[in-house]
Each structure stands twice: as C-alpha cells, then as structure tokens.
Design an enzyme around this catalytic site. Sequence first.
Site, mmCIF file in Angstrom:
data_model
loop_
_atom_site.group_PDB
_atom_site.id
_atom_site.type_symbol
_atom_site.label_atom_id
_atom_site.label_comp_id
_atom_site.label_asym_id
_atom_site.label_seq_id
_atom_site.Cartn_x
_atom_site.Cartn_y
_atom_site.Cartn_z
ATOM 1 N N GLU A 1 41.866 46.450 42.399
ATOM 2 C CA GLU A 1 42.722 46.837 41.722
ATOM 3 C C GLU A 1 43.322 47.993 43.014
ATOM 4 O O GLU A 1 44.373 48.683 42.856
ATOM 5 C CB GLU A 1 42.075 48.060 40.668
ATOM 6 C CG GLU A 1 42.373 47.242 39.192
ATOM 7 C CD GLU A 1 42.327 47.958 38.597
ATOM 8 O OE1 GLU A 1 41.941 47.303 37.188
ATOM 9 O OE2 GLU A 1 42.008 49.035 38.038
ATOM 10 N N HIS B 1 24.040 27.031 44.975
ATOM 11 C CA HIS B 1 24.337 25.156 44.784
ATOM 12 C C HIS B 1 25.608 24.899 43.978
ATOM 13 O O HIS B 1 25.702 24.087 43.315
ATOM 14 C CB HIS B 1 23.103 25.116 43.987
ATOM 15 C CG HIS B 1 21.747 25.363 44.228
ATOM 16 N ND1 HIS B 1 21.061 24.574 44.511
ATOM 17 C CD2 HIS B 1 20.689 26.366 45.137
ATOM 18 C CE1 HIS B 1 20.053 24.667 45.886
ATOM 19 N NE2 HIS B 1 20.079 26.127 45.738
ATOM 20 N N LYS C 1 50.044 43.274 29.364
ATOM 21 C CA LYS C 1 50.019 43.703 28.456
ATOM 22 C C LYS C 1 51.340 44.625 27.379
ATOM 23 O O LYS C 1 51.326 43.977 26.488
ATOM 24 C CB LYS C 1 49.249 45.521 28.613
ATOM 25 C CG LYS C 1 48.363 45.751 29.416
ATOM 26 C CD LYS C 1 47.654 47.733 29.581
ATOM 27 C CE LYS C 1 46.339 47.896 29.735
ATOM 28 N NZ LYS C 1 46.407 49.251 30.066
HETATM 29 O O1 PA5 Z 1 40.501 51.391 36.505
HETATM 30 C C1 PA5 Z 1 41.196 51.581 36.149
HETATM 31 O O2 PA5 Z 1 42.168 52.610 35.936
HETATM 32 C C2 PA5 Z 1 41.290 50.804 35.016
HETATM 33 O O3 PA5 Z 1 40.205 49.522 34.804
HETATM 34 C C3 PA5 Z 1 40.686 51.808 33.871
HETATM 35 O O4 PA5 Z 1 39.643 52.286 33.523
HETATM 36 C C4 PA5 Z 1 40.555 50.474 32.042
HETATM 37 O O5 PA5 Z 1 42.236 50.050 32.177
HETATM 38 C C5 PA5 Z 1 40.671 51.254 30.721
HETATM 39 O O6 PA5 Z 1 41.721 52.360 31.096
HETATM 40 P P1 PA5 Z 1 41.268 53.057 29.261
HETATM 41 O O7 PA5 Z 1 40.425 54.383 30.246
HETATM 42 O O8 PA5 Z 1 42.254 54.589 29.911
HETATM 43 O O9 PA5 Z 1 41.136 52.995 28.639
#
Ligand code: PA5
Length: 435
Positions: A285, A306, A420
């Site tokens: 990310e 494996h 989303k």
């Molecule tokens: O790293 C990030 O920001 C995302 O992975 C969020 O943690 C994830 O989308 C969950 O979001 P939230 O904590 O607002 O529910």
Amino acid sequence: MIKVDISNVWGEIALPDLLALEKDVAAAHNTLMQGDGAGNDFLGWLKLPAEKPTEEMLRIQAAAERIRSDSDVFVVIGIGGSYLGPRAAIELLQGPNHNIGKGKGNPQIFFAGNGLSTRHWNELCRLLENKDFSIAIISKSGTTTEPAIATRALREILERKYGPEGAKARTYAITDPAKGALRQMATEEGWETFVIPPNVGGRFSVLTAVGLLPMAVAGIDIAAVMKGAYNCKEAYDLRSFENPVWQYAAVRNLLYRRGKAIELFESFEPGFKMFGGWWQQLFGESEGKDGKGLFPVTAEFTADLHSLGQMIQQGKRNIFETMVRFDAPEDRYTIGSDDKDLDGLNYLTGKNLDFVDEKAYLGTVAAHVDGGVPVITMDMGALDDAKLGEMFYFLELCCGVSAYMLGVNPFNQPGVEFYKRNMFQLLGKPGYETK
Ligand code: PA5
C-alpha cells in the site's frame, strides 16, 4: 540489532552501483526524519515507541486483564491496517495454533470484519456458542463496510446474551480520538475507547492500541514490545550504509531498477505467515502507486518450496527474495534412531531439527542464487516480545525510506477506494448512485 546480509545479491548488482545510491538513500532518510516529504502529516508512528508504559498503555493493560478474566473468547474486528498487525504479532510469537486449549484466564482470539464471507461468519458464530466473549472494534474511519457489518452483527449477539449494560462492558473501540462514526457510536454507547492518533495511518498503527490491546489480551508483554522498538530507534537512525535500514531499502530499490518486479518475503517459521501479510500491506500500500512498486508476496518455507519452489527456481526471472531468519528456540528436538532405518534417516540421528532447518535454508539460498534469484537475508536473532517491537519499527522505517527513494507518497492509498466505489454503487449506498 537486525542484520541484513546482502552477500547473495552480487550476481545481479555490483557494489559500486549500490554505493552510487548513497545520496538517494540519504535524501530519502532525511526527508522522512525531517518530515518535509509527501504525506508528512502521517509521521506519528515515528514517535510511538515508548521507553516506559504510557497512560494509554496502562489502560490497555487494565482492559486486557479484564478481558482475560471475563472472556473465553476475544473477537477483534477490523481490516487492513486495523487487523493485520495484531494478528501478525500474536501468530509470530505464539504460533498459528495459539487458540487451541485456551479459555477464560487466557482467552482465544478470533478476528472478524476482515472479509465478507458467510462461511467465516457462521463458523465464528459456532465458535462463540456457549462462550463468554468480548469484542474490540478497530477502525480509524469507522465507516469501513466489512468491520461495520461485523460490528453490527456481534453487538446483536452480545446484547441478546448480556443485555445492554453487560454488552457495553464487553465492547471496546479503537478509533480516531475525535472524528468518525465509530467515535460517535462509542461516545453514545459509553464504550471504553483507545486512540489511533490522527497522524498514524492504518498500516503504521501496530504500536498503538490497534496492535497493543489484542497483544496484551494474548498475554504478550506490551511494555517489552514498545521498549524493543524504543531501544533500536537511535541505531536505525544512523545515516550510513552500516545501517541495515539503508542496506535493505537501497538493495531492493536497486533490484527494482534492474527489472525485478516481485519481492518474496519469507521465513522458515509457520507462525510468520501473518507477519508476512502485515509486511505485504505495509510495502504494497505504501509503494504500489503511480505505476511503480515491487509486488510484495509472502511465503513459508519449507512448505512453499513444494509449491512455489519450481517457479522461484526456473520461472520468469523477475523475482528476488528477502529471507527472514530467527535463532532457534532453546527447547530443541533431537532426531532419534530407528533399528530398521527404513526411512533412511539414521544419518541424522542425534542432530537437532534446527540443524536440518539451517541446512535447508543454506541449500535453498544456494539453489535460488544459482537460478538467478538474488536473496537478501534478514537475521532477526532471538525472537521475543522486544524483538517483535524492533521488527515492526525497523520495517516501517525501511518502508518509509524505500518509498521516498521510489518517489511516491508512502502514506496514502488512493487506489483502495476504487473497489469500494463500485461495490457501493452495486449495493445502492446513498450518494453512490450510478450516473
Ligand atoms: O492502511 C490503511 O490505512 C488501511 O488498510 C486501513 O487500515 C483499512 O482500510 C481499514 O480502515 P479503517 O481503520 O478506517 O476501518
């Protein structure tokens, strides 16, 4: 200190090329520490490691004690950065089967809200039957669909079982200190809450209550975790190639420039799988944007030798590996002898299992390097609570430096919104009507 061994990358890159990156890695490190780069309003994680327990940590410990004494099961609701860190920590230190044989006093820990599977939900309901349980809802925004659905569903069960007051005492929320739907809900319902600081993004939040409350409920010494992270801060701030942060960030950057597209982050520990998942999100990310980035994949050896071994050895040559090693625990298994020796293993009689593991590691590295796959080894040393804290901080730092070297903002994730938006349109969520 974590050691990074880059002796198995020289077939692919040369020392002068690495040294030529000194300016880039220094600039990236300076940008991160001075806080003058892209996303610099999300640098709060740099200050999280604590020498001594903070007030918030003491409250976390007290809540964890309560949960340990009144619950057979603790359900942690969250997804992405609000889920992977705690699960990674618990499975790495206690193994993937950590729940077996647990109950009140040392509750089982299950995770919910990290997907939309009905089968997973039904299984959780079965696991909760006739069990006392508490829940922690972890969401910075409070509006993420998967944990929101799990929250609604688990609250219903809690309220049916314990009534409104009993349910309230068994519900904990970890969220933004002021904003968001979950903050509002927690305030209205009177739940105990812990904070995700506004300047800490999800994937950098494992050393907040996000990771610490579930760890404490699992019996992990969170003061030791935080001290482990705190104690290494200075060493990893060194601005030179002696710093393993520089070695890892610079070598992976150079391998990327040489056309490597995939980094396999792997270990010979089955408990490592979810830690690999945490790393995968951290780097994926943070770096996967603007058409750039190494694709992060995690693997568990020898099991995956494996399955993936063939691909690594002889598939498309666009891979490198980062092999994470730990010292063997003190309690060791010695291979016995067998009169008949039908399995042909007597040549190993008297040898420890970790001796075989070490040879498998060395043999694997030699084979993969021969096959044209550079291997970075990350030697963590002995694994304990403090080392876990150090590993989290170290890799977060490597990620920040590496992403700035790549020229991307490490702290946003605009691409995550696309699925989303489509899902909301298909679900008919107000405000997302198809144009
Ligand atoms: O790293 C990030 O920001 C995302 O992975 C969020 O943690 C994830 O989308 C969950 O979001 P939230 O904590 O607002 O529910």
